[in-house]
Design a protein around this motif. Structure first.
Motif, PDB file in Angstrom:
ATOM      1  N   HIS A 109       0.844  -1.269   0.072  1.00  0.00           N
ATOM      2  CA  HIS A 109       0.013  -0.003   0.005  1.00  0.00           C
ATOM      3  C   HIS A 109       0.815   1.337  -0.170  1.00  0.00           C
ATOM      4  CE1 HIS A 109      -1.788  -3.466   1.782  1.00  0.00           C
ATOM      5  NE2 HIS A 109      -2.958  -3.261   1.157  1.00  0.00           N
ATOM      6  N   GLU A 160      -3.499   0.808  -3.461  1.00  0.00           N
ATOM      7  CA  GLU A 160      -2.962  -0.605  -3.932  1.00  0.00           C
ATOM      8  C   GLU A 160      -3.520  -1.004  -5.229  1.00  0.00           C
ATOM      9  OE1 GLU A 160      -4.596  -3.089  -0.796  1.00  0.00           O
ATOM     10  OE2 GLU A 160      -6.545  -3.004  -1.615  1.00  0.00           O
ATOM     11  N   HIS A 178      -9.712  -7.528  -0.297  1.00  0.00           N
ATOM     12  CA  HIS A 178      -9.474  -8.159   0.923  1.00  0.00           C
ATOM     13  C   HIS A 178      -9.713  -7.292   1.955  1.00  0.00           C
ATOM     14  CE1 HIS A 178      -6.268  -6.121  -0.926  1.00  0.00           C
ATOM     15  NE2 HIS A 178      -6.011  -5.621   0.280  1.00  0.00           N
ATOM     16  N   HIS A 222      -7.876  -5.608   5.990  1.00  0.00           N
ATOM     17  CA  HIS A 222      -6.812  -5.306   6.384  1.00  0.00           C
ATOM     18  C   HIS A 222      -6.450  -5.334   7.927  1.00  0.00           C
ATOM     19  CE1 HIS A 222      -6.902  -2.953   2.568  1.00  0.00           C
ATOM     20  NE2 HIS A 222      -5.491  -3.694   2.221  1.00  0.00           N
ATOM     21  N   GLU A 230      -2.741  -8.123   4.616  1.00  0.00           N
ATOM     22  CA  GLU A 230      -4.235  -8.393   4.019  1.00  0.00           C
ATOM     23  C   GLU A 230      -4.738  -9.658   4.328  1.00  0.00           C
ATOM     24  OE1 GLU A 230      -2.858  -7.852  -0.004  1.00  0.00           O
ATOM     25  OE2 GLU A 230      -3.152  -5.808  -0.037  1.00  0.00           O
TER      26      GLU A 230
END
Ligand SMILES: [Zn+2]
Ligand SMILES: [Zn+2]
Length: 328
Positions: free
Chosen positions: A38, A86, A94, A96, A107
């Motif tokens: 990220h 990202e 997903h 985090h 993730e």
């Protein structure tokens, strides 16, 4: 096709037909898609400047926004007062875990959580567009001072690894189930069906393990990376329970019926979750596996019906006539 080739093809596919190439934009998109994790806009500026220092900050910001609009990048807010980005190309949705001490994020995916979100939204007649789940706290490395787990792998690979592990575990318990059923079944045809299924499970198991081996070659640290995909109940439990039922002593019909229940549950499990995933290797693994389980299910149902038929015909033979008819 290498990862870079397919990325280039992907970028090519985004350009409207007939539009001229933009060297700067291509470079920015390429560099961005090569990153894992990220990035802040400033991280990207640093990376781009290393390749070409003439590209302006404004161009990079504009391209980042263009990538968000085009669906190549996702903007995430970890509550730090700035956005991170990202890429979403071959990078399934997903959730985090975010460490407040070292600012690293991790993730994971849980289909049970997604199913729950869907359930709540449906119950409230809400049309969900996006759901964000973040767990803030302190990571293991920051709590214990131990070196961090081997994170930072490619999400796509982690996803495929976990999907393969689940499929392999199911295949193994299926193999165990059918081998046992073949030993217990007295009806010769029924036994052959179980033997055939055991053979098939063995073959599939080999294919899945080979695929797992290929994945490990791409990333030798893959096995030590943390779990990405979480499930409450996996399908291998079904076959294990089925094998236990067999052990209690059942007749041929019951054995087939237990097999039908296991395969039906397994097929539903892989299909239900596979359909929820975004396009990825993990999704492919689940849906292919769901198809195999359906083929097994259909085979067992056919066998169950013909066994019932054979038994009924044996029972309804008129009395007084010879048991065996020779003119068949
Ligand atoms: Zn930390
Ligand atoms: Zn992420």
């Amino acid at each position: 096709m290498t990862a870079i080739d397919s990325t280039a093809t992907f970028i090519e596919s985004l350009r409207p037909a007939g539009s001229k190439r933009s060297g700067k934009r291509d470079l920015i998109v390429n560099v961005f898609l090569r990153q894992q994790g990220h990035l802040t806009a400033d991280d990207l500026v640093d990376l781009i400047r290393r390749e070409d220092e003439r590209i302006s900050r404004a161009t990079i910001y504009r391209t980042l926004q263009w990538m968000v609009d085009a669906g190549i990048a996702r903007k995430v807010d970890f509550g730090e007062g700035r956005f991170r980005f990202e890429h979403s190309y071959r990078h399934p949705r997903h959730f985090h875990l975010i460490c407040k001490a070292c600012n690293r994020s991790f993730e994971f995916l849980s289909s049970d959580i997604e199913a729950l979100i869907e359930e709540v939204a449906t119950a409230r007649s809400f049309a969900p567009r996006q759901s964000v789940l973040q767990i803030h706290g302190t990571c293991d490395a920051c709590q214990t001072g131990r070196p961090p787990l081997a994170d930072g792998g490619v999400t796509e690979h982690l996803f495929a690894r976990d999907a393969l592990r689940i499929a392999i575990a199911t295949e193994r318990s299926g193999l165990e189930f059918y081998s046992r059923a073949a030993r217990l079944t007295k009806d010769a045809r029924g036994r052959r069906v179980f033997e055939k299924l055991a053979e098939e499970e063995k073959e599939h198991l080999g294919t899945l393990e080979a695929r797992y081996g290929e994945l490990l070659q791409q990333d030798p640290q893959l096995e030590s990376r943390p779990t990405f995909l979480f499930f409450k109940g996996a399908a291998n439990g079904l076959f294990a329970a089925g094998a236990e039922q067999l052990a209690r002593g059942v007749n041929d019909r019951e054995a087939l019926m237990i097999g039908i229940k296991c395969e039906r549950g397994s097929h539903r499990f892989f299909k239900r979750y596979g359909e929820k995933f975004e396009d990825s290797e993990g999704k492919k693994i689940f849906l292919e596996f769901a198809d195999e389980e359906r083929a097994h299910l259909e085979l067992l149902i056919r066998e169950y019906r013909s066994l019932v038929d054979r038994q009924r015909r044996r029972r309804t033979k008129p009395p007084g006539r010879p048991r065996r008819q020779t003119h068949a």
